[in-house]
Design a protein around this motif. Sequence first.
Motif, PDB file in Angstrom:
ATOM      1  N   LEU A   1      67.454 -18.495 -17.815  1.00 11.74           N
ATOM      2  CA  LEU A   1      68.482 -19.530 -17.923  1.00 11.74           C
ATOM      3  C   LEU A   1      68.254 -20.553 -16.819  1.00 11.74           C
ATOM      4  N   GLY A   2      68.415 -21.819 -17.153  1.00 10.44           N
ATOM      5  CA  GLY A   2      68.195 -22.879 -16.190  1.00 10.44           C
ATOM      6  C   GLY A   2      69.276 -22.947 -15.129  1.00 10.44           C
ATOM      7  N   HIS A   3      68.983 -23.676 -14.065  1.00 10.03           N
ATOM      8  CA  HIS A   3      69.889 -23.816 -12.928  1.00 10.03           C
ATOM      9  C   HIS A   3      71.233 -24.384 -13.349  1.00 10.03           C
ATOM     10  N   ASP A   4      71.234 -25.470 -14.114  1.00  9.20           N
ATOM     11  CA  ASP A   4      72.491 -26.124 -14.476  1.00  9.20           C
ATOM     12  C   ASP A   4      73.356 -25.234 -15.357  1.00  9.20           C
ATOM     13  N   THR A   5      72.728 -24.515 -16.271  1.00  9.44           N
ATOM     14  CA  THR A   5      73.468 -23.590 -17.140  1.00  9.44           C
ATOM     15  C   THR A   5      74.126 -22.491 -16.319  1.00  9.44           C
ATOM     16  N   ARG A   6      73.371 -21.929 -15.399  1.00 11.27           N
ATOM     17  CA  ARG A   6      73.906 -20.851 -14.569  1.00 11.27           C
ATOM     18  C   ARG A   6      75.002 -21.368 -13.632  1.00 11.27           C
TER      19      ARG A   6
END
Length: 201
Positions: free
Chosen positions: A44-49
């Motif tokens: 999962l990408g940084h922004d999603t997390r």
Amino acid sequence: MESTITGSAPARPGHAPSGGQPLLHQKGAEVQAFGTLKQLPIGLGHDTRMYACQRLNRVLADTQMLYGLYKKHHWLMRGATFHSLHLMLDQHAEAQLALVDALAERVQSLGGVAVGDPRHAAELTAIPRPPNGVEPVPVMLSRLLDAHERILVDARDAAARISAEGDEGSNDLLVSQVVRTGEAQVWFLAEHLVDTPLVRG
């Protein structure tokens, strides 16, 4: 002739060996600030997390407050239905405490920092603070219902938005645990506010 153990330093007079003494009163800087993420290889990408952690922490703070309300009202129950409500509210509190743990662990598994201090949770929550004293029983039950509704609205919105970001693990936690537990507890609480005669139809 005294024998010595190779590699071990002799204990100073009046001091226990270092292996047996707890290292007390330690201090240090934070190793990860609240609101930050560490990188974990979970796909999962940084922004999603980051977004998921923000929404989960808000639900977590509210759930901690709901747990506290359940315990407070569990202790303060009174009247003819005292016994049944006293037990039911404690059962509900235990279920909310399990949700607190599940939400906190999900935040940690995303690389975030979970809201752990009750004082911090109180700063973030949307649940209104109750009076310090005792309210009438129907008011206490209504207060619990209001807290549940606030959490359910927020949890459903968070689940939908987090799912759109591709984080199905957090979506599953919110829907299958937070929402479904909350809906069942609302049902049990609300039925206690129905004005039903006990001996005459």
